[in-house]
Enzyme design. Structure first.
Site, mmCIF file in Angstrom:
data_model
loop_
_atom_site.group_PDB
_atom_site.id
_atom_site.type_symbol
_atom_site.label_atom_id
_atom_site.label_comp_id
_atom_site.label_asym_id
_atom_site.label_seq_id
_atom_site.Cartn_x
_atom_site.Cartn_y
_atom_site.Cartn_z
ATOM 1 N N PRO A 12 72.851 21.175 26.713
ATOM 2 C CA PRO A 12 72.702 21.527 28.117
ATOM 3 C C PRO A 12 73.324 22.869 28.503
ATOM 4 C CG PRO A 12 74.273 19.736 27.838
ATOM 5 C CD PRO A 12 73.599 19.933 26.516
ATOM 6 N N ASN A 13 72.613 23.559 29.376
ATOM 7 C CA ASN A 13 73.009 24.837 29.997
ATOM 8 C C ASN A 13 72.862 26.035 29.063
ATOM 9 O OD1 ASN A 13 73.777 23.791 32.608
ATOM 10 N ND2 ASN A 13 75.503 22.840 31.560
ATOM 11 N N ARG A 20 74.530 34.233 32.821
ATOM 12 C CA ARG A 20 75.755 33.903 33.581
ATOM 13 C C ARG A 20 76.932 33.821 32.603
ATOM 14 N NH1 ARG A 20 72.774 29.652 36.665
ATOM 15 N NH2 ARG A 20 71.103 30.926 37.529
ATOM 16 N N TYR A 25 80.360 33.552 27.071
ATOM 17 C CA TYR A 25 79.217 33.295 26.200
ATOM 18 C C TYR A 25 78.406 34.540 25.840
ATOM 19 C CZ TYR A 25 80.486 28.577 27.560
ATOM 20 O OH TYR A 25 81.187 27.422 27.776
ATOM 21 N N ASN A 77 74.170 22.781 18.491
ATOM 22 C CA ASN A 77 75.219 23.072 19.463
ATOM 23 C C ASN A 77 75.036 22.050 20.587
ATOM 24 O OD1 ASN A 77 76.976 23.907 21.396
ATOM 25 N ND2 ASN A 77 76.404 26.074 21.318
ATOM 26 N N ALA A 80 78.229 20.741 26.185
ATOM 27 C CA ALA A 80 79.233 19.835 26.780
ATOM 28 C C ALA A 80 79.149 18.424 26.203
ATOM 29 C CB ALA A 80 79.059 19.801 28.293
ATOM 30 N N GLU A 101 77.680 21.572 13.036
ATOM 31 C CA GLU A 101 77.986 21.700 14.474
ATOM 32 C C GLU A 101 78.364 23.151 14.759
ATOM 33 O OE1 GLU A 101 80.705 18.764 16.183
ATOM 34 O OE2 GLU A 101 81.580 20.364 17.415
ATOM 35 N N HIS A 103 79.399 26.233 17.713
ATOM 36 C CA HIS A 103 79.797 26.632 19.064
ATOM 37 C C HIS A 103 79.878 28.148 19.135
ATOM 38 C CE1 HIS A 103 80.539 22.551 20.188
ATOM 39 N NE2 HIS A 103 81.151 22.391 19.030
ATOM 40 N N ARG A 110 90.325 26.901 23.959
ATOM 41 C CA ARG A 110 89.985 26.656 25.354
ATOM 42 C C ARG A 110 90.701 25.397 25.871
ATOM 43 N NH1 ARG A 110 83.717 27.470 26.161
ATOM 44 N NH2 ARG A 110 84.468 27.536 28.329
HETATM 45 O O1 CA2 Z 1 80.997 27.343 22.874
HETATM 46 C C1 CA2 Z 1 80.016 26.623 22.881
HETATM 47 O O2 CA2 Z 1 78.988 26.871 22.256
HETATM 48 C C2 CA2 Z 1 80.005 25.363 23.756
HETATM 49 O O3 CA2 Z 1 79.290 24.339 23.058
HETATM 50 C C3 CA2 Z 1 79.291 25.749 25.035
HETATM 51 C C4 CA2 Z 1 79.298 24.636 26.084
HETATM 52 C C5 CA2 Z 1 80.706 24.100 26.303
HETATM 53 O O4 CA2 Z 1 80.661 22.996 27.190
HETATM 54 C C6 CA2 Z 1 81.360 23.674 25.001
HETATM 55 O O5 CA2 Z 1 82.678 23.231 25.274
HETATM 56 C C7 CA2 Z 1 81.405 24.830 24.023
HETATM 57 C C8 CA2 Z 1 78.762 25.158 27.423
HETATM 58 C C9 CA2 Z 1 77.413 25.771 27.361
HETATM 59 C C10 CA2 Z 1 77.117 26.370 28.708
HETATM 60 O O6 CA2 Z 1 76.400 27.545 28.520
HETATM 61 C C11 CA2 Z 1 76.320 28.426 29.535
HETATM 62 C C12 CA2 Z 1 75.712 29.620 29.263
HETATM 63 C C13 CA2 Z 1 75.639 30.564 30.251
HETATM 64 C C14 CA2 Z 1 76.136 30.319 31.509
HETATM 65 C C15 CA2 Z 1 76.732 29.106 31.779
HETATM 66 C C16 CA2 Z 1 76.827 28.153 30.803
#
Ligand code: CA2
Length: 156
Positions: A12-13, A20, A25, A77, A80, A101, A103, A110
Site C-alpha cells: 500500500p501507498n 510525496r 522515499y 515490499n 505498512a 523482503e 524496503h 525509524r
Molecule cells: O521503506 C519501505 O519500503 C517501507 O516498506 C515503506 C512503507 C512503510 O510503512 C514501511 O515501514 C517501510 C510506506 C510506503 C509508503 O510509501 C509512500 C510513498 C510516497 C509517499 C507516501 C508514502
C-alpha cells in the site's frame, strides 16, 4: 536452463512514490522502479512481472495466483503491512515460494513499530535502506539463491 519467473509485489501507498515524502522515499516513481527491474531481469535472463495493490486481500490473492502460475521467486515490499499482516505471512508460507523482503528505507533507523516484520523470518533474505536500488539488489540475490537451490536439487 529454464527462464526463471519472478513476481515483484508492492504494498500500500507505494503507488505514490516520487510524488510525496521524497525525504523518506526519494524522487523515483514506482514506474521507474518497475522499468529498472524489467531491464535488469532482461539482462539476467529473468522474466519479471510487477504488481501493486493498496488492499491486503488483493495482495493475498496475487500471492496465491503466483503458485498456480509457477512463479519461481517473489520480491515483496509489503509496505505498512510488513508490520501488521499475519494474512500476508500466512500466504507466503502457504505458497512456499522463496521470497526476498524489500524496503526502500532502513526500517531499523525509524520508529520502533517499523522494527518488527511479520514476514522477515520466513524470507530468504531482506534488503532495506537503498531506495529503489533495494529492489535491484533483491532481484540479484533471489536469482543467485534460486540457482543455488536448483544446483542442490540436481546433486541429490
Ligand atoms: O521503506 C519501505 O519500503 C517501507 O516498506 C515503506 C512503507 C512503510 O510503512 C514501511 O515501514 C517501510 C510506506 C510506503 C509508503 O510509501 C509512500 C510513498 C510516497 C509517499 C507516501 C508514502
Amino acid at each position: 536452463m529454464k527462464t526463471l519467473r519472478i513476481l515483484v509485489i508492492h504494498g500500500p501507498n507505494l503507488n505514490l512514490l516520487g510524488t510525496r515524502e521524497p525525504g523518506h522515499y526519494g524522487h523515483t516513481t514506482l514506474a521507474d522502479i518497475n522499468q529498472s527491474l524489467i531491464n535488469l531481469g532482461d539482462s539476467l535472463g529473468l522474466e519479471v512481472t510487477t504488481y501493486q495493490s493498496n488492499h491486503e486481500g488483493e495482495l493475498v490473492d496475487r500471492i496465491h495466483q503466483a503458485a498456480s502460475e509457477s512463479i519461481d521467486g517473489i520480491v515483496i515490499n509489503p509496505a505498512a503491512y510488513t508490520h501488521t499482516s499475519i494474512a500476508l505471512r500466512d500466504a507466503m508460507l502457504a505458497t512456499n515460494i522463496p521470497f526476498i523482503e524489500v524496503h526502500l528505507s532502513n526500517i531499523h533507523r525509524r520508529e520502533d513499530f517499523r522494527h518488527r516484520s511479520m514476514l522477515a523470518d520466513a524470507a530468504t533474505g531482506i534488503v532495506a535502506g537503498f531506495g529503489g536500488t533495494s529492489y535491484l539488489l533483491a532481484l540479484r540475490g533471489l536469482q543467485d539463491h534460486l540457482y543455488q537451490i536448483t544446483e542442490q536439487n540436481r546433486g541429490e
